[in-house]
Design an enzyme around this catalytic site. Sequence first.
Site, PDB file in Angstrom:
ATOM      1  N   GLY A 183       0.841  -1.197   0.000  1.00  0.00           N
ATOM      2  CA  GLY A 183       0.000   0.000   0.000  1.00  0.00           C
ATOM      3  C   GLY A 183       0.868   1.235   0.000  1.00  0.00           C
ATOM      4  N   GLY A 210       1.443   5.112   1.990  1.00  0.00           N
ATOM      5  CA  GLY A 210       1.085   6.015   3.079  1.00  0.00           C
ATOM      6  C   GLY A 210       1.454   7.422   2.665  1.00  0.00           C
ATOM      7  N   VAL A 233       4.125   1.292   1.766  1.00  0.00           N
ATOM      8  CA  VAL A 233       4.035   0.356   2.889  1.00  0.00           C
ATOM      9  C   VAL A 233       4.303  -1.033   2.289  1.00  0.00           C
ATOM     10  CG1 VAL A 233       2.595  -0.557   4.749  1.00  0.00           C
ATOM     11  CG2 VAL A 233       2.273   1.794   3.964  1.00  0.00           C
ATOM     12  N   ASP A 289      -7.932  10.352  15.353  1.00  0.00           N
ATOM     13  CA  ASP A 289      -8.331   9.871  14.017  1.00  0.00           C
ATOM     14  C   ASP A 289      -8.772   8.413  14.102  1.00  0.00           C
ATOM     15  OD1 ASP A 289      -8.837   9.910  11.348  1.00  0.00           O
ATOM     16  OD2 ASP A 289      -6.757   9.843  10.695  1.00  0.00           O
TER      17      ASP A 289
HETATM   18  O1  ACK Z   1      -6.105  -1.984   3.909  1.00  0.00           O
HETATM   19  P1  ACK Z   1      -4.704  -2.382   3.757  1.00  0.00           P
HETATM   20  O2  ACK Z   1      -4.378  -3.668   3.142  1.00  0.00           O
HETATM   21  O3  ACK Z   1      -3.958  -2.235   5.163  1.00  0.00           O
HETATM   22  O4  ACK Z   1      -3.894  -1.192   3.025  1.00  0.00           O
HETATM   23  C1  ACK Z   1      -3.262  -0.354   3.914  1.00  0.00           C
HETATM   24  C2  ACK Z   1      -1.870  -0.030   3.417  1.00  0.00           C
HETATM   25  O5  ACK Z   1      -0.946  -0.776   4.168  1.00  0.00           O
HETATM   26  C3  ACK Z   1      -1.506   1.453   3.553  1.00  0.00           C
HETATM   27  O6  ACK Z   1      -1.591   1.842   4.899  1.00  0.00           O
HETATM   28  C4  ACK Z   1      -1.648  -1.678   4.985  1.00  0.00           C
HETATM   29  N1  ACK Z   1      -0.944  -1.767   6.270  1.00  0.00           N
HETATM   30  C5  ACK Z   1      -0.504  -0.769   7.030  1.00  0.00           C
HETATM   31  N2  ACK Z   1       0.087  -1.253   8.144  1.00  0.00           N
HETATM   32  C6  ACK Z   1      -0.001  -2.607   8.058  1.00  0.00           C
HETATM   33  C7  ACK Z   1       0.402  -3.679   8.905  1.00  0.00           C
HETATM   34  N3  ACK Z   1       1.021  -3.454  10.066  1.00  0.00           N
HETATM   35  N4  ACK Z   1       0.162  -4.928   8.510  1.00  0.00           N
HETATM   36  C8  ACK Z   1      -0.477  -5.146   7.341  1.00  0.00           C
HETATM   37  N5  ACK Z   1      -0.893  -4.175   6.503  1.00  0.00           N
HETATM   38  C9  ACK Z   1      -0.650  -2.919   6.862  1.00  0.00           C
HETATM   39  C10 ACK Z   1      -3.039  -1.154   5.177  1.00  0.00           C
END
Ligand code: ACK
Length: 733
Positions: free
Chosen positions: A376, A378, A383, A494
Site C-alpha cells: 500500500g 502512506g 508500505v 483519528d
Molecule cells: O487496507 P490495507 O491492506 O492495510 O492497506 C493499507 C496499506 O498498508 C496502507 O496503509 C496496509 N498496512 C498498514 N500497516 C499494516 C500492517 N502493520 N500490517 C499489514 N498491513 C498494513 C493497510
Amino acid sequence: MGWARALLWAALCTCAASTEACKLGFYKSAPGDQLCTQCPAHSHSEVRAAQVCHCDASYYRAALDSPSASCTRPPSAPVSLVSGVNGTAVALEWSSPLDKGGRSDILYDVICRRCAWDVGQCEACGAAVRFIPQQMGLWQTSITVTNLLAHMNYTFWIEAISGVSDLSLEPRRSATVNITTNQAAPSQVMLIRQKSTGQNSVTLLWHEPDQPNGIILEYEVKYFEKNKEMQSYSTLKSKATSATVSGLKPSTCYLFQVRARTSAGCGRFSQILEVETETVRTLRYDTITIVWICLALITGLVILLLVLICRKRRCGYSKAFQESDEEKRHYENGQVMFPESKFYVDPHTYEDPCQAVHEFAREIEASRIKIEKVIGSGEFGEVCYGRLKLPSKREIPVAIKTLKAGYTEKQRRDFLSEASIMAQFDHPNVIRLEGVVTRSRLVMIVTEYMENGSLDSFLRKHDGQFTIIQLVAILRGIGSGMRYLADLGYVHRDLAARNILVNSNLVCKVSDFGLSRVLEDDPEAAYTTSGGKIPIRWTAPEAITFRKFSSASDVWSFGVVMWEVLAYGERPYWNMTNQDVINSVEEGYRLPAPMGCPGALHQLMLDCWQRDRNERPRFSQIVSILDKLIRSPENLKVTATIHRFTYPSRDRGFFSFTSCATVNDWLESIKMSRYQEHFALGGYFSLGMVMRMNAEDIQRLGISLVGHQQKILKNIQLMRAQLLHTGSLRMYV
Ligand code: ACK
C-alpha cells in the site's frame, strides 16, 4: 449331489412352465403349485417363467433384502438443516429426507471441511475435531462438533445414506451449511516439564497450546504442596513459556499446572506435573571463606546501587518506558509485579524529536529486513510486507513503512515521530512497533504484520459473514486498545475503521499514530473553519468547532467505528456532504442503527454521540458494557427499531434509488443479480413489495448462503432508511 438337484429343479421348472409359466411382470421363486407372484414394487421380470424380478433402473436390493422385497433407491438429501455456533463448537440438526427411497434404514454421514478466509482454500477438518456422538453412520438427526478452530469458516455436508447407497453410482445427496466459529479460549497446555530444581525453586518449561485461538497474553502457573490443594494454592503469571517458581520448601513434593490466557479467557489447566525440591545440604565454611563471601556481597550491593542511581539520572521522564523490558523479565521470571502507572510522552516535548525516537524505539540494522512486496502507500511513502530476523529470534513477518527518497528534514522528523509514539505502547489491541531503521539511506518503521489489512476494507470484503458476537468481539478489542491509550493520556484524534488493522486471528489493533495529528495523511480529513484538517464524519462536534480533542472526543469516534463495524464498512452518513453531516449532527440527528444491529449496541453508539462530552461513557465503561453483552448474548437478540428521528431531516446526499426502478436493477446495484429468479419466483415484482420483506421472507426465497440473506436484508433496510425521511417510501408501501 448338487448337480442332481439342479437337474431336478430344471425339469420341474420346465414342467411348471409348461403348465403354469409365470407371465412377464410375475415370478415364482421356487417350483411347486403356488401361484406366480407379481414382481415387487420397482422391479420387473424380463422373461417368462422368471424366478426373480430384477430392479428397475436406479433401484436396488441390498444384500440382505429378500427377493420378495421391493427394490429401493438411495434417499434424497436431509432437509431443514440448522446450525448453532457456540464458540468453537457447532450443533447441527436436520430432518429426515422427504424421499427415503422406500427404506427405513436411513443413516447419516457428516463431512467437514475447513476454509481459510481466502475463498476457495478448503481442507479436511483434521483429526482434532470431535464429533458427538460420531461422524459416520448416525441414526439420530443431530450432531455436536467440537474442537473447531476459532474464527474459521467451516462447511458441513450431511449425507443421507441407506442400505442401497453404495450400489448407486450417483453422488450422495446431502444438505450443506456454512458456519463461522467465534472467539474461544486457548486449548490446553499439553507438555509441561521441569527444567531445573533447587532447594527452594523449580524452573518449568512448556509448549504453547496447539490452538492459541488468539494472542496469548500470559500463562498462569498454579502450584501447591502435594495433598494440600484444598488448604491453599498459589499462582504465578508468566508471559513466556517458562517460569521459575521460588520460595518453595526444600525436600517437599509440589504439584504444578499451567494454563494460557487470551483476551477470550483462560484455557484448561495442563496435566499435573509433580516435582520434589532438593534436600538441604549443610555447608561448612571456615572463617576466611565467610569473610570473602561477605566482601563479595557488599561489593555486589554497592555496584547495584550505583547502576540504579545512574539509570535514574539518565532516563528522567521516560524511565517508565525504558524499564519496561526489565519489568517484563521480572514478570517472566514469575514474580508478579504490577507496573507503575505510565503516561504517554509527546515526542514534541523533546527539543530534538529524533532523540525521542532513539529513546523509545529499537534501531534495527537494514540487513535484518527482507522487503518482499509493496502492500500500500502512506503519506510518506510505500508500505511493504517483509520479514525481520533479529539475532537469536525467529524470523517474523512485518509491515514496513518507508520514507520516500528526497525527503526534507521535517518530513523525516514527522515520519519517525509515529515510531516514537508507537514505541511507548504495549497492548494486544495496539499495533506493535518492532523498531526503526534510521541509519541507512532508506528510513523505515517496522511494525508487526496484520494479515487482514485495515478493518474497513476487511469488513466490506466479508460483508454479512460474521455473527453479532464476532462483531462485538471486534469492537471489544478496539475498545480495549483505546482504554489503554486513554489511560496513558494519549488522544488518538483519528479513530476510524480505516485506522484499525486486523490480523489473521481477527484481532483488531489500533494503528496510525502519525505525529501530525492534524491528519495530513488521512484522505478523510478536511479543512475546517478553525484551520485544522479533520475527518468530519468521525469527529465530535466540540473537536470540529473548537479543536477540543480529548479521550471523550475519541469516544465519539469509537461510536462511529461501532456503526462502521455493524454496517460492514459502510461509509458513515453515506454520501452526504461534510457540511450536511455537521449541520445534521448539530440539529441533533444521529446515524440510524445499521441493519440487524442489536438495540443495545445502537444505544451505546447514541451514548458515545452525546452532545455533552461529559455525558459520554469512558472507554473502561464501554469495554465492560461490551464484555457483558458478550457474556449474555441474549441481550443482543433484540434488533434496534429504525427511528425516524435518528435520520437527518434533509433529503440531500443520500443514495438515489430513482435509477433502480425494478427489483432486478436493485439486485444488480447490490451485486446480487444471481437471485433475480428467486425474487421473481417468490412473487416479488416491485421494489415496494421488496421493501416490505423481512428476514423470514428472504429465507423463504431459498437463498442458501446466510451471508447473502443478510446482505439482502441489510440493503432492504438501507433502502427503507434512506427513503423514510424523503417521504418517497409512501410510493412503495
Ligand atoms: O487496507 P490495507 O491492506 O492495510 O492497506 C493499507 C496499506 O498498508 C496502507 O496503509 C496496509 N498496512 C498498514 N500497516 C499494516 C500492517 N502493520 N500490517 C499489514 N498491513 C498494513 C493497510
